[in-house]
Design an enzyme around this catalytic site. Structure first.
Site, PDB file in Angstrom:
ATOM      1  CG  ASP A 139      17.618  48.780  55.847  1.00  0.00           C
ATOM      2  OD1 ASP A 139      17.715  49.204  54.733  1.00  0.00           O
ATOM      3  OD2 ASP A 139      16.550  48.524  56.261  1.00  0.00           O
ATOM      4  CB  ALA A 167      18.772  52.114  54.607  1.00  0.00           C
ATOM      5  CG  ASP A 168      21.708  47.439  54.393  1.00  0.00           C
ATOM      6  OD1 ASP A 168      22.605  48.016  54.652  1.00  0.00           O
ATOM      7  OD2 ASP A 168      21.227  46.686  55.120  1.00  0.00           O
ATOM      8  CE1 TYR A 169      19.152  44.237  49.134  1.00  0.00           C
ATOM      9  CE2 TYR A 169      17.044  44.985  49.814  1.00  0.00           C
ATOM     10  CZ  TYR A 169      18.039  43.994  49.810  1.00  0.00           C
ATOM     11  OH  TYR A 169      17.859  42.747  50.043  1.00  0.00           O
ATOM     12  N   GLY A 172      24.155  50.566  48.427  1.00  0.00           N
ATOM     13  CA  GLY A 172      24.986  49.565  47.662  1.00  0.00           C
ATOM     14  C   GLY A 172      24.877  50.268  46.300  1.00  0.00           C
TER      15      GLY A 172
END
Length: 408
Positions: A139, A167-169, A172
């Protein structure tokens, strides 16, 4: 009540954060998500910082409601069972480094030959092709590469990452949307899709306001702290009791309301502050005036004036305040993730509420490999499964105990 995704099956290779958050939403709305974990230790979040009686809060947060099986895709017998499961599935989702699934002999061509309607979704830092495809990514590094960090932080200060794993969320969430679109098309045509989601692309999409301005003007945005380039006052202002309120005055109409709420008619009468553009250019002088007024009142008093004036404001809450926030309590935003050993973790819940769908507040969190025999019993007999997986699950239990004992 039935859930909108009941009857759909997702084979989930993802781990850490971006992929599990994608499949968590699918699970919350009724899809059967079968989390495929590599033995002997499975998803690394099983060993996060918050451990209670050898179970993990981080794992429960991102993987509640899912089933767990173990498969070693380097083992041909295990791989064969996976390919049999593909025949029953609607989507396969993974967030390995690009090329990892190919090392297992798995790509979209292989999957659609077995099941033409399959959706194969990959989440990665930079995408499945291009000069950065092979770069390892987390992230924070994607926040850096995407430009997000370059506009975050105090004015004139060093770059700062967001406190949340955005960034991860965002990766996703985009993967969840892409997977659902692929499944929807497969329901109509019988043919699935290859979905390729880049965390960097996803963050640039989220930066559209600043990025579109740069692409038009060529002016590179810089960190502005809590201020905003296109209007003022926007920022965190300190009250007499030392607490801050976040204010957003984003339109000329809101500026009028704000001036009236604080009983500052001279602000509105100032012709140099009449438009958003003018106020943005003189934001430091406006900030000084707002700080002057706020310093005369406690935060509750200012909040009361702003609320009565229908202004846009927010208290800057810490996590303790958020967990006890009346709106959070009303919407039951915090839910329980329950392990079979009796440990319960309170975790953030699904943010999407739907009509005729009761708000769930209790979920199960699966032990590593807990559903291996149940799920794989569809594609192999019990004798074969015991022969293949009894030793695997035994080694997994030993490996887990060793890791947990070190963390005590």
């Amino acid at each position: 009540m039935s859930k909108p995704l009941e009857g759909f099956r997702i084979l989930d290779f993802s781990q850490f954060m971006s992929g599990p958050m994608c499949t968590l939403l699918l699970s919350d709305f009724g899809a059967e998500v079968i989390k495929i974990e590599n033995p002997p230790i499975g998803d690394n979040t099983r060993y996060g910082n918050i451990i209670d009686h050898e179970v993990s809060s981080h794992f429960a947060t991102r993987n509640r409601g899912k089933k767990s099986i173990v498969l070693n895709m380097k083992d041909e017998a295990h791989k064969k069972l996976f390919l049999e499961l593909v025949k029953t599935a609607d989507a396969v989702i993974e967030n390995y480094k690009p090329g990892t699934m190919e090392k297992f002999g798995i790509n979209y061509e292989v999957l659609k030959e077995i099941n033409p309607g399959i959706v194969f979704t990959s989440i990665s830092g930079y995408g499945q092709d291009g000069p950065y495809a092979s770069h390892a990514a987390f992230d924070q590094t994607v926040q850096a590469e995407s430009g997000m960090m370059s506009i975050t932080g105090p004015e004139g200060g060093e770059p700062v990452k967001s406190g949340g794993s955005i960034a991860d969320y965002s990766g996703g969430l985009m993967a969840c949307i892409g997977t659902l679109m692929g499944i929807l098309e497969a329901q109509k045509t019988g043919h699935g899709r290859r979905v390729d989601v880049s965390m960097m692309d996803s963050l640039i999409f989220c930066l559209e306001n600043q990025f579109s301005s740069y692409l038009m003007t060529g002016k590179v945005p810089r960190p502005m702290g809590n201020s905003y380039a296109s209007s003022a006052p926007i920022g965190a202002y300190k009250c007499k009791d030392g607490k801050f309120l976040m204010i957003t005055v984003g339109t000329d109409a809101q500026w009028k309301t704000f001036c009236e709420a604080l009983n500052q008619p001279q602000w509105y009468a100032n012709e140099g502050w009449a438009t958003m553009t003018q106020r943005a250019a003189d934001y430091k002088a406006i900030d000084a005036e707002v700080n002057r007024v706020f310093s005369q009142y406690d935060s509750d008093e200012v909040a009361d004036m702003l609320f009565k004036g229908k202004c846009v404001y927010g208290r800057i809450n810490d996590f303790e305040a958020v967990a006890n926030h009346p709106q959070v309590r009303h919407r039951r935003t915090i839910v329980n993730a329950n392990y079979a050993n009796g440990v319960t973790f309170r975790v953030p819940g699904n943010p999407i509420l739907m009509s005729d769908l009761e708000r769930e507040t209790d979920y199960t969190a699966a032990e590593l490999g807990e559903n291996t025999f149940e799920v794989l019993g569809e594609v192999a007999d019990q004798e074969t499964l015991h022969r293949l997986f009894d030793p695997v699950l035994e080694k997994a239990a030993e490996a887990q105990k060793a890791i947990y004992s070190k963390s005590k």
